[in-house]
Scaffold this motif. Structure first.
Motif, PDB file in Angstrom:
ATOM      1  N   GLU A   1      48.424  63.140  60.909  1.00 38.52           N
ATOM      2  CA  GLU A   1      47.495  62.379  61.753  1.00 38.52           C
ATOM      3  C   GLU A   1      46.200  62.076  60.995  1.00 38.52           C
ATOM      4  O   GLU A   1      45.697  60.948  61.026  1.00 38.52           O
ATOM      5  N   ALA A   2      45.666  63.068  60.298  1.00 32.06           N
ATOM      6  CA  ALA A   2      44.437  62.879  59.530  1.00 32.06           C
ATOM      7  C   ALA A   2      44.644  61.859  58.414  1.00 32.06           C
ATOM      8  O   ALA A   2      43.778  61.017  58.164  1.00 32.06           O
ATOM      9  N   ARG A   3      45.799  61.902  57.748  1.00 30.11           N
ATOM     10  CA  ARG A   3      46.095  60.927  56.694  1.00 30.11           C
ATOM     11  C   ARG A   3      46.174  59.521  57.261  1.00 30.11           C
ATOM     12  O   ARG A   3      45.697  58.564  56.639  1.00 30.11           O
ATOM     13  N   ALA A   4      46.771  59.383  58.432  1.00 31.34           N
ATOM     14  CA  ALA A   4      46.875  58.058  59.058  1.00 31.34           C
ATOM     15  C   ALA A   4      45.478  57.519  59.394  1.00 31.34           C
ATOM     16  O   ALA A   4      45.191  56.339  59.165  1.00 31.34           O
ATOM     17  N   ILE A   5      44.611  58.383  59.898  1.00 30.74           N
ATOM     18  CA  ILE A   5      43.244  57.966  60.216  1.00 30.74           C
ATOM     19  C   ILE A   5      42.507  57.588  58.935  1.00 30.74           C
ATOM     20  O   ILE A   5      41.847  56.550  58.865  1.00 30.74           O
ATOM     21  N   TYR A   6      42.637  58.410  57.902  1.00 29.89           N
ATOM     22  CA  TYR A   6      41.970  58.140  56.624  1.00 29.89           C
ATOM     23  C   TYR A   6      42.448  56.805  56.056  1.00 29.89           C
ATOM     24  O   TYR A   6      41.645  55.992  55.591  1.00 29.89           O
ATOM     25  N   ASP A   7      43.756  56.576  56.087  1.00 29.89           N
ATOM     26  CA  ASP A   7      44.307  55.329  55.551  1.00 29.89           C
ATOM     27  C   ASP A   7      43.895  54.115  56.387  1.00 29.89           C
ATOM     28  O   ASP A   7      43.818  53.006  55.862  1.00 29.89           O
ATOM     29  N   SER A   8      43.634  54.317  57.672  1.00 32.16           N
ATOM     30  CA  SER A   8      43.172  53.188  58.481  1.00 32.16           C
ATOM     31  C   SER A   8      41.726  52.827  58.138  1.00 32.16           C
ATOM     32  O   SER A   8      41.332  51.676  58.228  1.00 32.16           O
TER      33      SER A   8
END
Length: 60
Positions: free
Chosen positions: A21-28
């Motif tokens: 989830e954190a990676r998805a937020i960072y990538d967004s």
């Protein structure tokens, strides 16, 4: 021949979910592709390798 089943604690599954989830937020926020349409960032390769290493059982 016997198969070894590895049980993963719920806390470990939750940790992996939070990391994804954190990676998805960072990538967004910081897209892995450069603005000039160049190559994708190596972060994804590094994360994919690390994730695979965490999931793979260690060989003895």
């Amino acid at each position: 021949m016997t198969k070894i089943v590895r049980f993963v604690p719920k806390s470990e599954l939750e940790r992996q979910r939070l990391i994804r989830e954190a990676r998805a937020i960072y990538d967004s926020i910081f897209p892995p592709v450069t603005l000039t349409g160049g190559q994708a960032d190596d972060r994804l390769d590094h994360w994919a390798q690390r994730e695979a290493a965490e999931i793979q059982p260690k060989q003895q």
